[in-house]
Design a protein around this motif. Structure first.
Motif, short mmCIF file in Angstrom:
data_model
loop_
_atom_site.label_atom_id
_atom_site.label_comp_id
_atom_site.label_asym_id
_atom_site.label_seq_id
_atom_site.Cartn_x
_atom_site.Cartn_y
_atom_site.Cartn_z
N UNK A 1 0.82 -1.21 0.00
CA UNK A 1 0.00 0.00 0.00
C UNK A 1 0.85 1.26 0.00
N UNK A 2 2.17 1.11 0.25
CA UNK A 2 3.05 2.27 0.36
C UNK A 2 3.60 2.62 -1.02
N UNK A 3 2.93 3.50 -1.73
CA UNK A 3 3.33 3.83 -3.09
C UNK A 3 4.69 4.51 -3.14
N UNK A 4 5.06 5.23 -2.10
CA UNK A 4 6.36 5.88 -2.07
C UNK A 4 7.47 4.83 -2.02
N UNK A 5 7.28 3.84 -1.14
CA UNK A 5 8.27 2.76 -1.09
C UNK A 5 8.33 2.02 -2.41
N UNK A 6 7.16 1.88 -3.05
CA UNK A 6 7.12 1.20 -4.33
C UNK A 6 7.93 1.95 -5.39
N UNK A 7 7.87 3.26 -5.38
CA UNK A 7 8.59 4.04 -6.39
C UNK A 7 10.09 4.11 -6.10
N UNK A 8 10.47 3.87 -4.83
CA UNK A 8 11.87 3.99 -4.46
C UNK A 8 12.64 2.67 -4.53
N UNK A 9 11.96 1.55 -4.74
CA UNK A 9 12.67 0.28 -4.72
C UNK A 9 13.63 0.19 -5.91
N UNK A 10 14.73 -0.51 -5.68
CA UNK A 10 15.77 -0.65 -6.69
C UNK A 10 15.67 -2.05 -7.30
N UNK B 1 16.78 -4.77 -10.47
CA UNK B 1 17.82 -5.03 -11.48
C UNK B 1 17.37 -6.01 -12.55
N UNK B 2 16.47 -6.94 -12.19
CA UNK B 2 16.02 -7.96 -13.15
C UNK B 2 14.55 -7.80 -13.51
N UNK B 3 13.72 -7.46 -12.54
CA UNK B 3 12.31 -7.18 -12.81
C UNK B 3 12.16 -5.75 -13.35
N UNK B 4 11.18 -5.57 -14.22
CA UNK B 4 10.77 -4.23 -14.60
C UNK B 4 9.67 -3.79 -13.64
N UNK B 5 9.64 -2.51 -13.34
CA UNK B 5 8.67 -2.03 -12.36
C UNK B 5 7.24 -2.27 -12.80
N UNK B 6 7.03 -2.25 -14.11
CA UNK B 6 5.66 -2.50 -14.58
C UNK B 6 5.24 -3.94 -14.30
N UNK C 1 13.82 -13.93 -16.94
CA UNK C 1 15.18 -14.48 -16.95
C UNK C 1 15.27 -15.81 -16.22
N UNK C 2 14.25 -16.17 -15.45
CA UNK C 2 14.22 -17.38 -14.64
C UNK C 2 15.29 -17.35 -13.54
N UNK C 3 15.75 -16.17 -13.20
CA UNK C 3 16.76 -16.03 -12.16
C UNK C 3 16.23 -15.27 -10.95
N UNK C 4 15.02 -14.77 -11.05
CA UNK C 4 14.47 -13.93 -9.99
C UNK C 4 13.00 -14.27 -9.77
N UNK C 5 12.50 -13.96 -8.57
CA UNK C 5 11.08 -14.16 -8.30
C UNK C 5 10.65 -13.22 -7.18
N UNK D 1 -0.52 -5.80 2.70
CA UNK D 1 0.29 -6.82 2.04
C UNK D 1 1.71 -6.33 1.90
N UNK D 2 2.67 -7.26 2.06
CA UNK D 2 4.07 -6.95 1.84
C UNK D 2 4.59 -7.77 0.67
N UNK D 3 5.56 -7.23 -0.03
CA UNK D 3 6.12 -7.90 -1.21
C UNK D 3 7.61 -8.13 -0.99
N UNK D 4 8.06 -9.37 -1.19
CA UNK D 4 9.47 -9.71 -1.21
C UNK D 4 9.89 -9.89 -2.67
N UNK D 5 11.01 -9.31 -3.03
CA UNK D 5 11.57 -9.45 -4.38
C UNK D 5 13.00 -9.97 -4.25
N UNK D 6 13.29 -11.11 -4.88
CA UNK D 6 14.63 -11.69 -4.88
C UNK D 6 15.11 -11.74 -6.33
N UNK D 7 16.21 -11.06 -6.61
CA UNK D 7 16.69 -10.96 -7.98
C UNK D 7 18.07 -11.59 -8.12
N UNK D 8 18.24 -12.31 -9.25
CA UNK D 8 19.52 -12.94 -9.61
C UNK D 8 20.05 -13.81 -8.48
#
Length: 470
Positions: A167-176, A178-183, A200-204, A215-222
């Motif tokens: 729900x935190x759109x500011x945090x959403x815009x600030x996340x970094x 590398x493999x996922x596109x923000x869209x 890429x099958x390297x991230x989820x 809701x919270x979102x975890x992003x694991x890349x590469x």
């Protein structure tokens, strides 16, 4: 899933010696042996059908063998290709021994690779079990999230690990990223999916239900080992379900402490739950550790099965704890319940018992009341071997008097005073021994009473007096 027998495809100049491979039949589990030339003559449909009916494909050819059929490259069997150059200059009588030696060498490599994979899986389950045990001890959302991030960082070794509240759109815009596109993340947030794998099958990434419908979102890349992505994802989804349960439990505990009148009973119940949870998870961790040590000395797939069963038991136990917490008071006012409607709803499920109900009664209770009747009914089936039950009810002063009689084996006099005690089980039963203990606590919370007597001519008779409402 039943394993399929291997398939041996031999080139034309080697196939005549295929019978010499029978010494490997036991290790190959009755593999099928076929001339490569005969395989080429089959229709594509027949080739596909043959491959579908077999598992691992061992292809043994001379150095001058023609190109292999394309179907072997595109089909999903595990394939091993051996070029038997030594056969060209060797005595033909030595062909079977050369082929046997090559197969033995290859199967030994396969076995070592499988053992390494089993050890990796065992380590993963051990780490997951330890993480579950630790998570169950936390009571703050921040501690749980931080521990979960540490778990993912250690397990998957991602180059980039992000967490933010949906729900935190500011945090959403600030996340970094590398493999996922923000869209892609935005689309994921709008979907009903639990997880998403990057192209890429390297991230989820995956979503976690938090308190108050956040809701919270975890992003694991590469991640470090993309080949193990699905294994990590399965563990991640399991941890996710545990996290959801733990966070839900925290929310329930916070609601409980708001009610000063129920605080003492709630704390007693939570101590029971935590004690059983710690005890059973510790036992399962011991099973994991023992099977891992056994696998190190004598590698065997059965040890990974022991580990998996221990994990499954832990998840079942955590779900049991969630069910038990539903029996704890919510701190809200008691409401009016029609007892007959509650029992009829239970009897209408998959309960294997003939239940007759006489009378009507309305009581002051909450939604834990159905668990009381369910516990008594299931105990009569599981321990009393009963198949019939008669339930009668009627107002009696300020109470609703309820009699529950079954035709089972009854309850021995020496344990009648024990069945309502915390953790009591009979005959080495594997259950937690909480059902009737909690039933008694629930009835007493309503201001009522519960007791057990002998039924006539046989069976048990439970007597419940619950405050009624006009």
């Amino acid at each position: 899933m039943e394993s399929k027998n291997p398939l041996l495809l031999l080139s034309n100049d080697l196939c005549v010696h295929g019978e010499g491979l029978t010494s490997n039949k036991k290790m190959l589990k009755d593999a099928s042996i076929l001339n490569m030339q005969d395989f080429r003559y089959l229709t594509p449909e027949s080739q596909q059908e043959l491959l579908e009916s077999h598992g691992t494909v061992y292809i043994i050819t001379s150095a001058n063998e023609r190109p292999l059929p394309r179907l072997l490259d595109i089909f999903d069997n595990e394939k091993y290709h051996i070029k038997a150059e030594e056969c060209q200059d060797a005595d033909k009588s030595a062909y079977p021994y050369i082929l046997n030696a090559k197969l033995m060498e290859l199967m030994l490599e396969q076995k070592q690779a499988k053992n390494r994979k089993l050890s990796e899986q065992m380590s993963s389950y051990l780490i997951a079990m330890d993480s579950i045990y630790t998570l169950s001890s936390y009571d703050r959302k921040e501690d749980i999230i931080n521990h979960t991030k540490e778990f993912f960082a250690m397990m998957c070794l991602p180059e980039n690990l992000c967490y933010f509240e949906a729900h935190n759109t500011k945090a959403q815009s600030d996340i970094h990223l590398t493999d996922f596109q923000k869209k892609e993340i935005v689309a994921f947030l709008k979907s009903n999916e639990y997880y998403k794998i990057a192209p890429s099958k390297k991230s989820f990434c995956f979503r976690l239900a938090l308190q108050d419908r956040d809701e919270g979102i975890f992003v694991l890349e590469n991640i470090a080992y993309p080949s193990r992505l699905h294994e990590f994802l399965n563990l991640t989804l399991s941890i996710r379900s545990v996290l959801s349960l733990v966070l839900e439990n925290i929310a329930r505990q916070n609601e409980l402490v708001k009610s000063h009148n129920l605080l003492a009973d709630a704390n007693d119940m939570l101590k029971v739950i935590n004690k059983i949870l710690r005890h059973d998870l510790a036992n399962n961790l011991g099973a994991i550790k023992m099977s891992l040590e056994m696998n190190e000395t004598r590698p065997n797939p059965k040890y990974i099965q022991i580990s998996k069963k221990a994990v499954d038991r832990s998840f079942e136990k955590i779900n049991d704890m969630k069910g038990l917490e539903n029996l704890i008071g919510t701190g809200k006012d008691l409401n009016c319940y029609e007892v007959k409607e509650i029992i009829e709803k239970i009897a209408g499920t998959d309960i294997e018992m003939d239940i007759s109900i006489d009378g009507h009664c309305k009581v002051l209770a909450d939604n834990a009341l159905s668990s009381v009747f369910e516990n008594i009914i299931k105990n009569a089936i599981a321990h009393g071997k009963a198949n019939k039950m008669r339930i009668t009810m009627a107002p009696s002063g300020k109470y609703c008097h309820i009699s529950i009689e079954d035709n089972g084996t009854g309850i021995p006099d020496e344990i009648k005073t024990k069945i309502f005690k915390e953790g009591f089980t009979e005959g080495g039963d594997s259950n937690s021994g909480l059902g009737l203990y909690i039933s008694k606590k629930v009835i007493e919370r309503y201001g009522g009473h519960i007791a057990v007597k002998d039924n006539t001519p046989n069976g048990a008779k439970f007597i419940l007096d619950i405050p009624s409402t006009k």
